[in-house]
Design an enzyme around this catalytic site. Structure first.
Site, mmCIF file in Angstrom:
data_model
loop_
_atom_site.group_PDB
_atom_site.id
_atom_site.type_symbol
_atom_site.label_atom_id
_atom_site.label_comp_id
_atom_site.label_asym_id
_atom_site.label_seq_id
_atom_site.Cartn_x
_atom_site.Cartn_y
_atom_site.Cartn_z
ATOM 1 N N GLU A 1 -6.690 4.481 7.834
ATOM 2 C CA GLU A 1 -6.538 5.923 7.583
ATOM 3 C C GLU A 1 -7.809 6.500 6.967
ATOM 4 O O GLU A 1 -8.145 7.668 7.178
ATOM 5 C CB GLU A 1 -5.303 6.166 6.698
ATOM 6 C CG GLU A 1 -4.026 5.971 7.514
ATOM 7 C CD GLU A 1 -2.911 5.242 6.814
ATOM 8 O OE1 GLU A 1 -2.864 5.239 5.575
ATOM 9 O OE2 GLU A 1 -2.065 4.643 7.527
ATOM 10 N N HIS B 1 -9.431 1.008 4.914
ATOM 11 C CA HIS B 1 -8.134 1.171 5.578
ATOM 12 C C HIS B 1 -8.307 2.070 6.799
ATOM 13 O O HIS B 1 -9.131 2.988 6.787
ATOM 14 C CB HIS B 1 -7.115 1.775 4.604
ATOM 15 C CG HIS B 1 -5.729 1.718 5.159
ATOM 16 N ND1 HIS B 1 -5.251 2.663 6.040
ATOM 17 C CD2 HIS B 1 -4.741 0.801 5.000
ATOM 18 C CE1 HIS B 1 -4.008 2.323 6.390
ATOM 19 N NE2 HIS B 1 -3.676 1.206 5.770
ATOM 20 N N LYS C 1 0.159 4.227 -0.282
ATOM 21 C CA LYS C 1 -0.482 5.392 0.352
ATOM 22 C C LYS C 1 -0.242 6.652 -0.499
ATOM 23 O O LYS C 1 -0.179 6.561 -1.724
ATOM 24 C CB LYS C 1 0.014 5.549 1.797
ATOM 25 C CG LYS C 1 -0.174 4.243 2.593
ATOM 26 C CD LYS C 1 -0.001 4.378 4.072
ATOM 27 C CE LYS C 1 -0.194 3.021 4.742
ATOM 28 N NZ LYS C 1 -0.125 3.087 6.194
ATOM 29 N N ASN D 1 0.870 -1.169 0.000
ATOM 30 C CA ASN D 1 0.000 0.000 0.000
ATOM 31 C C ASN D 1 0.913 1.226 0.000
ATOM 32 O O ASN D 1 1.506 1.547 1.025
ATOM 33 C CB ASN D 1 -0.889 -0.034 1.248
ATOM 34 C CG ASN D 1 -1.756 1.205 1.378
ATOM 35 O OD1 ASN D 1 -1.777 2.053 0.484
ATOM 36 N ND2 ASN D 1 -2.468 1.320 2.483
ATOM 37 N N GLY E 1 2.729 2.173 10.789
ATOM 38 C CA GLY E 1 3.674 3.282 10.648
ATOM 39 C C GLY E 1 4.382 3.659 11.934
ATOM 40 O O GLY E 1 5.022 4.704 12.010
ATOM 41 N N GLU F 1 -5.203 -5.042 10.462
ATOM 42 C CA GLU F 1 -4.176 -4.030 10.689
ATOM 43 C C GLU F 1 -4.459 -3.314 12.009
ATOM 44 O O GLU F 1 -5.281 -2.384 12.047
ATOM 45 C CB GLU F 1 -4.177 -3.003 9.545
ATOM 46 C CG GLU F 1 -3.845 -3.593 8.198
ATOM 47 C CD GLU F 1 -3.247 -2.550 7.249
ATOM 48 O OE1 GLU F 1 -2.190 -2.846 6.690
ATOM 49 O OE2 GLU F 1 -3.811 -1.457 7.113
ATOM 50 N N SER G 1 3.686 -2.257 10.256
ATOM 51 C CA SER G 1 5.145 -2.306 10.443
ATOM 52 C C SER G 1 5.748 -3.661 10.062
ATOM 53 O O SER G 1 6.667 -4.137 10.728
ATOM 54 C CB SER G 1 5.511 -1.922 11.879
ATOM 55 O OG SER G 1 5.092 -0.594 12.144
HETATM 56 P P1 13P Z 1 3.222 0.291 7.649
HETATM 57 O O1 13P Z 1 3.730 -0.983 7.050
HETATM 58 O O2 13P Z 1 3.945 1.510 7.177
HETATM 59 O O3 13P Z 1 3.099 0.186 9.142
HETATM 60 O O4 13P Z 1 1.716 0.495 7.096
HETATM 61 C C1 13P Z 1 0.825 -0.555 7.189
HETATM 62 C C2 13P Z 1 -0.392 -0.228 6.424
HETATM 63 O O5 13P Z 1 -1.166 0.625 6.798
HETATM 64 C C3 13P Z 1 -0.622 -0.942 5.160
HETATM 65 O O6 13P Z 1 -1.895 -0.700 4.674
#
Ligand code: 13P
Length: 263
Positions: free
Chosen positions: A96, A94, A11, A9, A172, A166, A212
């Site tokens: 976010e 997601h 982002k 992803n 992150g 997740e 992560s």
């Molecule tokens: P990270 O791997 O940067 O923690 O992000 C995970 C994520 O949100 C994937 O959709």
């Protein structure tokens, strides 16, 4: 047997030339045949990434979609548009989008149904906040997201859906769930699939872990019986770290040379 899926992803990261270079690097990389690979760039670069990865095993996904097929929906993108540029997958719900943009389950449910109706594969994300985990509410939260997002979705359709667990506190932050913490929720999600649908559905649906994931923790996470792959953010932005995760996702991955064409 569930095939492992490693999804990146991207982002709201990368510019056009970086996105194309990353896609080309992944398309040319040697990765095990038995692992499916997916990248989800910004919509702006879908077309360019599609061309860059064309003819390789790297599949293309979007990070979101709107549920209407066309019309006056400023700023939105339809499933037809995503199919048109070569997408096969769509990330939905997601954290976010849930927590930053404020998307509720009812909207995610409409998007998920539109995605399935268009013949695309949804990657449905669920996961709890830190305070919810600390209050012992992880499965209450995840179950409510599961039920809300999948309301009215048939057994046949849910079998085509990928679920991504997740935990929001691991995204992150560099704080990965331990393999045991992740496995526990994945097993509970599979139990939920068996309860709401049936055992065959529970055995079929791929459940990815996200939060992560890095090359050095991927193998331990992927070795858990109910973890079928990863949804990777930061570590998917570099060829080396993403292929490191792909290679770690199968035990003693034999290096292999030829990438299969995208089906
Ligand atoms: P990270 O791997 O940067 O923690 O992000 C995970 C994520 O949100 C994937 O959709």
């Amino acid at each position: 047997m569930r095939r492992p899926l490693i999804a990146g992803n991207w982002k709201m990261n990368l510019n056009r030339s970086d996105a194309v270079a990353l896609a080309k690097g992944l398309a040319d990389a040697s990765t095990p045949d038995e692992v499916d690979v997916l990248v989800c760039p910004s919509n702006v670069y879908l077309d360019a990434v599609s061309a860059a990865a064309s003819g390789s095993k790297v599949a293309l996904g979007a990070q979101d979609v709107y549920f209407e097929s066309n019309g006056a929906f400023t700023g939105e993108t339809s499933t037809d548009m995503l199919s048109d540029v070569g997408c096969s997958h769509v990330i939905l719900g997601h954290s976010e989008r849930r927590n930053v943009i404020g998307e509720p389950d009812e909207l995610i449910n409409k998007k998920l149904k539109a995605t399935l109706a268009a013949g695309l594969t949804p990657v449905l994300c669920v996961g709890e906040l830190l305070e919810e985990r600390e209050a012992g509410k992880t499965m209450d939260v995840v179950t409510a997201q599961f039920d809300g997002s999948l309301a009215g979705v048939s057994e046949a359709d849910v079998q085509k859906t990928v679920i991504a667990y997740e935990p929001v506190w691991a995204i992150g932050t560099g704080k990965t769930a331990t393999p045991e913490q992740a496995q526990e929720v994945h097993a509970d999600l599979r139990k939920l699939l068996a309860e709401r649908y049936n055992q065959q559905t529970a055995d079929t649906v791929r459940i990815l872990y996200g939060g992560s994931v890095k090359p050095d923790n991927a193998a331990m996470l992927m070795s858990q019986p109910d973890i079928d792959g990863a949804l990777v953010g930061g570590a998917s932005l570099k060829v080396d770290s993403f292929t490191g995760i792909i290679n770690a996702s199968v035990p003693q991955a034999a290096p292999c040379s030829i990438n299969k064409p995208r089906s």
